[in-house]
Design a protein around this motif. Sequence first.
Motif, PDB file in Angstrom:
ATOM      1  N   VAL A   1      57.960  56.174  95.321  1.00  0.00           N
ATOM      2  CA  VAL A   1      57.994  56.568  96.728  1.00  0.00           C
ATOM      3  C   VAL A   1      56.716  57.332  97.035  1.00  0.00           C
ATOM      4  N   THR A   2      56.319  57.304  98.295  1.00  0.00           N
ATOM      5  CA  THR A   2      55.184  58.105  98.730  1.00  0.00           C
ATOM      6  C   THR A   2      55.654  59.547  98.910  1.00  0.00           C
ATOM      7  N   THR A   3      54.700  60.439  99.032  1.00  0.00           N
ATOM      8  CA  THR A   3      55.042  61.839  99.279  1.00  0.00           C
ATOM      9  C   THR A   3      55.834  61.967 100.571  1.00  0.00           C
ATOM     10  N   GLN A   4      55.435  61.228 101.599  1.00  0.00           N
ATOM     11  CA  GLN A   4      56.132  61.291 102.880  1.00  0.00           C
ATOM     12  C   GLN A   4      57.579  60.819 102.730  1.00  0.00           C
ATOM     13  N   GLU A   5      57.799  59.735 102.006  1.00  0.00           N
ATOM     14  CA  GLU A   5      59.167  59.245 101.786  1.00  0.00           C
ATOM     15  C   GLU A   5      59.982  60.259 100.992  1.00  0.00           C
ATOM     16  N   PHE A   6      59.351  60.866  99.992  1.00  0.00           N
ATOM     17  CA  PHE A   6      60.038  61.888  99.206  1.00  0.00           C
ATOM     18  C   PHE A   6      60.429  63.073 100.088  1.00  0.00           C
ATOM     19  N   MET A   7      59.523  63.529 100.926  1.00  0.00           N
ATOM     20  CA  MET A   7      59.805  64.682 101.798  1.00  0.00           C
ATOM     21  C   MET A   7      60.929  64.369 102.788  1.00  0.00           C
TER      22      MET A   7
ATOM     23  N   GLY B   1      50.210  61.763  89.544  1.00  0.00           N
ATOM     24  CA  GLY B   1      51.180  60.682  89.639  1.00  0.00           C
ATOM     25  C   GLY B   1      50.927  59.487  88.749  1.00  0.00           C
ATOM     26  N   VAL B   2      49.867  59.501  87.966  1.00  0.00           N
ATOM     27  CA  VAL B   2      49.546  58.360  87.111  1.00  0.00           C
ATOM     28  C   VAL B   2      50.417  58.366  85.854  1.00  0.00           C
ATOM     29  N   ARG B   3      50.442  59.490  85.172  1.00  0.00           N
ATOM     30  CA  ARG B   3      51.224  59.571  83.935  1.00  0.00           C
ATOM     31  C   ARG B   3      52.723  59.516  84.212  1.00  0.00           C
ATOM     32  N   SER B   4      53.148  59.975  85.366  1.00  0.00           N
ATOM     33  CA  SER B   4      54.581  59.922  85.679  1.00  0.00           C
ATOM     34  C   SER B   4      55.033  58.486  85.903  1.00  0.00           C
TER      35      SER B   4
ATOM     36  N   ILE C   1      54.374  58.941  94.134  1.00  0.00           N
ATOM     37  CA  ILE C   1      52.976  58.506  94.132  1.00  0.00           C
ATOM     38  C   ILE C   1      52.058  59.672  94.519  1.00  0.00           C
ATOM     39  N   GLY C   2      51.036  59.879  93.720  1.00  0.00           N
ATOM     40  CA  GLY C   2      50.060  60.936  94.017  1.00  0.00           C
ATOM     41  C   GLY C   2      50.409  62.280  93.419  1.00  0.00           C
ATOM     42  N   GLY C   3      51.610  62.433  92.898  1.00  0.00           N
ATOM     43  CA  GLY C   3      52.015  63.650  92.209  1.00  0.00           C
ATOM     44  C   GLY C   3      51.940  64.908  93.055  1.00  0.00           C
ATOM     45  N   THR C   4      51.787  66.036  92.351  1.00  0.00           N
ATOM     46  CA  THR C   4      51.777  67.322  93.051  1.00  0.00           C
ATOM     47  C   THR C   4      50.531  67.496  93.915  1.00  0.00           C
ATOM     48  N   SER C   5      49.456  66.811  93.573  1.00  0.00           N
ATOM     49  CA  SER C   5      48.248  66.902  94.417  1.00  0.00           C
ATOM     50  C   SER C   5      48.529  66.328  95.806  1.00  0.00           C
ATOM     51  N   ALA C   6      49.155  65.169  95.863  1.00  0.00           N
ATOM     52  CA  ALA C   6      49.499  64.555  97.148  1.00  0.00           C
ATOM     53  C   ALA C   6      50.549  65.394  97.883  1.00  0.00           C
ATOM     54  N   TYR C   7      51.477  65.956  97.126  1.00  0.00           N
ATOM     55  CA  TYR C   7      52.524  66.808  97.709  1.00  0.00           C
ATOM     56  C   TYR C   7      51.894  68.033  98.381  1.00  0.00           C
ATOM     57  N   GLN C   8      50.973  68.688  97.695  1.00  0.00           N
ATOM     58  CA  GLN C   8      50.320  69.866  98.264  1.00  0.00           C
ATOM     59  C   GLN C   8      49.452  69.504  99.464  1.00  0.00           C
ATOM     60  N   GLN C   9      48.772  68.358  99.423  1.00  0.00           N
ATOM     61  CA  GLN C   9      47.993  67.911 100.572  1.00  0.00           C
ATOM     62  C   GLN C   9      48.885  67.640 101.765  1.00  0.00           C
ATOM     63  N   TYR C  10      50.058  67.051 101.501  1.00  0.00           N
ATOM     64  CA  TYR C  10      51.007  66.768 102.569  1.00  0.00           C
ATOM     65  C   TYR C  10      51.464  68.069 103.224  1.00  0.00           C
ATOM     66  N   LEU C  11      51.778  69.078 102.422  1.00  0.00           N
ATOM     67  CA  LEU C  11      52.212  70.359 102.962  1.00  0.00           C
ATOM     68  C   LEU C  11      51.114  71.047 103.754  1.00  0.00           C
ATOM     69  N   ALA C  12      49.876  70.851 103.352  1.00  0.00           N
ATOM     70  CA  ALA C  12      48.744  71.503 104.022  1.00  0.00           C
ATOM     71  C   ALA C  12      48.378  70.840 105.344  1.00  0.00           C
TER      72      ALA C  12
END
Length: 102
Positions: free
Chosen positions: A5-11, A69-72, A90-101
């Motif tokens: 899932v994308t970060t947006q879908e996860f959120m 998100g690569v190793r996961s 997808i994108g892991g915590t880096s994408a998650y933090q960017q989404y929040l920002a």
Amino acid sequence: MNYSVTTQEFMMLAAKEPVNVLDLRDHDLDESFELLDGSNVLQIPLTQLPNCLSQLDKGKTYYLFTQFGVRSKTMAQFLRNEGFQVTNVIGGTSAYQQYLAS
């Protein structure tokens, strides 16, 4: 079942219901990782996960996070082969933090 899932879908999902997150980052990369209320974050470093499978519940779905998100994605396949229900974010915590920002 959707295995990624994308970060947006996860959120969107996390906003509707509590989710189970498996944070696979090493302790030296452990940054603050806060989710919406009611969600559960279990942190097991990726290198230790094969020896910690007894800590997981095959009746739950886990959303996997690594730094990018690569190793996961690779670990998600391993866990599915072991009978666990997992979805890579997808994108892991880096994408998650960017989404929040944003």
